[in-house]
Write a protein that holds these residues in place. Structure first.
Motif, PDB file in Angstrom:
ATOM      1  N   GLU A  25       0.845  -1.195   0.000  1.00 42.03           N
ATOM      2  CA  GLU A  25       0.000   0.000   0.000  1.00 42.03           C
ATOM      3  C   GLU A  25       0.883   1.248   0.000  1.00 42.03           C
ATOM      4  N   TRP A  26       0.268   2.386  -0.302  1.00 36.02           N
ATOM      5  CA  TRP A  26       1.018   3.645  -0.351  1.00 36.02           C
ATOM      6  C   TRP A  26       1.733   3.898   0.971  1.00 36.02           C
ATOM      7  N   MET A  27       1.063   3.596   2.105  1.00 35.03           N
ATOM      8  CA  MET A  27       1.673   3.833   3.414  1.00 35.03           C
ATOM      9  C   MET A  27       2.904   2.961   3.659  1.00 35.03           C
ATOM     10  N   GLY A  32      11.808   6.783  -1.744  1.00 35.81           N
ATOM     11  CA  GLY A  32      12.449   6.138  -2.883  1.00 35.81           C
ATOM     12  C   GLY A  32      11.467   5.387  -3.764  1.00 35.81           C
ATOM     13  N   GLY A  33      10.203   5.321  -3.342  1.00 34.98           N
ATOM     14  CA  GLY A  33       9.188   4.655  -4.140  1.00 34.98           C
ATOM     15  C   GLY A  33       9.044   3.170  -3.882  1.00 34.98           C
ATOM     16  N   HIS A  34       9.889   2.600  -3.035  1.00 35.60           N
ATOM     17  CA  HIS A  34       9.771   1.173  -2.701  1.00 35.60           C
ATOM     18  C   HIS A  34       9.398   1.027  -1.229  1.00 35.60           C
ATOM     19  N   HIS A  35       9.221  -0.202  -0.802  1.00 35.44           N
ATOM     20  CA  HIS A  35       8.740  -0.439   0.565  1.00 35.44           C
ATOM     21  C   HIS A  35       9.695   0.135   1.610  1.00 35.44           C
ATOM     22  N   HIS A  36       9.116   0.593   2.684  1.00 36.03           N
ATOM     23  CA  HIS A  36       9.888   1.022   3.841  1.00 36.03           C
ATOM     24  C   HIS A  36      10.190  -0.238   4.652  1.00 36.03           C
ATOM     25  N   ASN A  37      11.357  -0.334   5.247  1.00 34.12           N
ATOM     26  CA  ASN A  37      11.745  -1.539   5.985  1.00 34.12           C
ATOM     27  C   ASN A  37      10.713  -1.971   7.019  1.00 34.12           C
ATOM     28  N   THR A  38      10.052  -1.013   7.658  1.00 34.21           N
ATOM     29  CA  THR A  38       9.087  -1.365   8.700  1.00 34.21           C
ATOM     30  C   THR A  38       7.853  -2.071   8.147  1.00 34.21           C
ATOM     31  N   SER A  39       7.582  -1.934   6.852  1.00 33.48           N
ATOM     32  CA  SER A  39       6.413  -2.613   6.281  1.00 33.48           C
ATOM     33  C   SER A  39       6.580  -4.126   6.319  1.00 33.48           C
ATOM     34  N   ILE A  40       7.804  -4.606   6.323  1.00 37.45           N
ATOM     35  CA  ILE A  40       8.047  -6.056   6.419  1.00 37.45           C
ATOM     36  C   ILE A  40       7.443  -6.582   7.720  1.00 37.45           C
ATOM     37  N   PHE A  73      17.156  -8.184   4.365  1.00 36.82           N
ATOM     38  CA  PHE A  73      16.450  -7.581   3.247  1.00 36.82           C
ATOM     39  C   PHE A  73      17.135  -8.004   1.955  1.00 36.82           C
ATOM     40  N   ALA A  74      16.358  -8.473   0.984  1.00 31.98           N
ATOM     41  CA  ALA A  74      16.933  -9.019  -0.242  1.00 31.98           C
ATOM     42  C   ALA A  74      16.599  -8.210  -1.494  1.00 31.98           C
ATOM     43  N   SER A  75      15.367  -7.713  -1.626  1.00 33.03           N
ATOM     44  CA  SER A  75      14.992  -6.945  -2.807  1.00 33.03           C
ATOM     45  C   SER A  75      13.822  -6.030  -2.465  1.00 33.03           C
ATOM     46  N   PRO A  76      13.649  -4.954  -3.228  1.00 33.44           N
ATOM     47  CA  PRO A  76      12.574  -4.010  -2.918  1.00 33.44           C
ATOM     48  C   PRO A  76      11.199  -4.524  -3.337  1.00 33.44           C
ATOM     49  N   LEU A  77      10.203  -3.982  -2.679  1.00 35.36           N
ATOM     50  CA  LEU A  77       8.798  -4.183  -3.050  1.00 35.36           C
ATOM     51  C   LEU A  77       8.276  -2.830  -3.510  1.00 35.36           C
ATOM     52  N   TRP A  78       7.344  -2.831  -4.457  1.00 28.67           N
ATOM     53  CA  TRP A  78       6.864  -1.591  -5.050  1.00 28.67           C
ATOM     54  C   TRP A  78       5.381  -1.397  -4.796  1.00 28.67           C
ATOM     55  N   PHE A  79       4.948  -0.158  -4.788  1.00 28.28           N
ATOM     56  CA  PHE A  79       3.554   0.194  -4.575  1.00 28.28           C
ATOM     57  C   PHE A  79       2.646  -0.651  -5.478  1.00 28.28           C
ATOM     58  N   GLU A  80       1.634  -1.227  -4.878  1.00 25.82           N
ATOM     59  CA  GLU A  80       0.623  -2.077  -5.501  1.00 25.82           C
ATOM     60  C   GLU A  80       1.112  -3.476  -5.884  1.00 25.82           C
ATOM     61  N   PHE A 101      10.262 -16.496   8.889  1.00 27.10           N
ATOM     62  CA  PHE A 101       9.374 -15.922   7.886  1.00 27.10           C
ATOM     63  C   PHE A 101      10.102 -15.621   6.591  1.00 27.10           C
ATOM     64  N   GLU A 102       9.305 -15.534   5.530  1.00 26.63           N
ATOM     65  CA  GLU A 102       9.754 -15.062   4.221  1.00 26.63           C
ATOM     66  C   GLU A 102       8.675 -14.147   3.681  1.00 26.63           C
ATOM     67  N   VAL A 103       9.114 -13.056   3.071  1.00 24.37           N
ATOM     68  CA  VAL A 103       8.206 -12.124   2.399  1.00 24.37           C
ATOM     69  C   VAL A 103       8.637 -12.077   0.939  1.00 24.37           C
ATOM     70  N   TRP A 104       7.721 -12.462   0.059  1.00 19.49           N
ATOM     71  CA  TRP A 104       7.998 -12.529  -1.376  1.00 19.49           C
ATOM     72  C   TRP A 104       7.202 -11.473  -2.123  1.00 19.49           C
TER      73      TRP A 104
END
Length: 149
Positions: A25-27, A32-40, A73-80, A101-104
């Motif tokens: 999500e946008w929040m 930088g346009g990619h996920h903030h570390n805390t979103s993990i 942290f391995a790779s960025p996540l992008w909005f939507e 855990f893993e986040v893909w």
């Protein structure tokens, strides 16, 4: 205990496991346009809530603070972007639980599915109003061991 997260997939061998699907999500993004570390952490906690609900455990939230958290942290996540988070219970202690855990990030804009983050965290049972850890309720332990072979 190994101080770094396992490189083995979170495959659910051992104890309970859950998968949670969501979207960035946008929040969840930063300048930088990619996920903030805390979103993990938010994605992982949603997967943990799924695991606890699927096991029929009530009363867990509010009595299971995190006492250790490790993330690679391995790779960025992008909005939507669609996100798949898997949480697996790795160890049940007298008053602690260790999760992996893993986040893909799912395939997006011609880019393949990629591991965004992996890690491990520990929660401890501290009954409401208490300040000391205490053993997990036996019925919770039984529910969490249901997948053990």
């Amino acid at each position: 205990m190994n101080p770094l997260p396992s490189r083995e997939p979170v495959d659910g061998t051992g104890f309970a496991r859950a998968v949670h699907r969501s979207r960035v999500e946008w929040m969840d993004t930063d300048a930088g346009g990619h996920h903030h570390n805390t979103s993990i952490v938010r994605f992982v906690e949603s997967a943990e809530a799924t695991l606890i609900r699927e096991r029929g455990i009530t009363g867990y939230f509010g009595v299971a603070p995190r006492v250790r958290y490790e993330v690679d942290f391995a790779s960025p996540l992008w909005f939507e972007q669609e996100v798949t988070t898997t949480v697996a219970l790795e160890r049940i202690g007298t008053s602690s639980l260790t999760f992996r855990f893993e986040v893909w990030g799912e395939a997006v804009d011609g880019h393949p599915r990629q591991l965004a983050a992996s890690g491990r965290y520990v929660t401890v049972h501290v009954p409401r109003g208490g300040r000391e850890s205490a053993p997990w309720p036996a019925e919770w332990v039984d529910a969490l061991k249901a997948d053990a072979a």
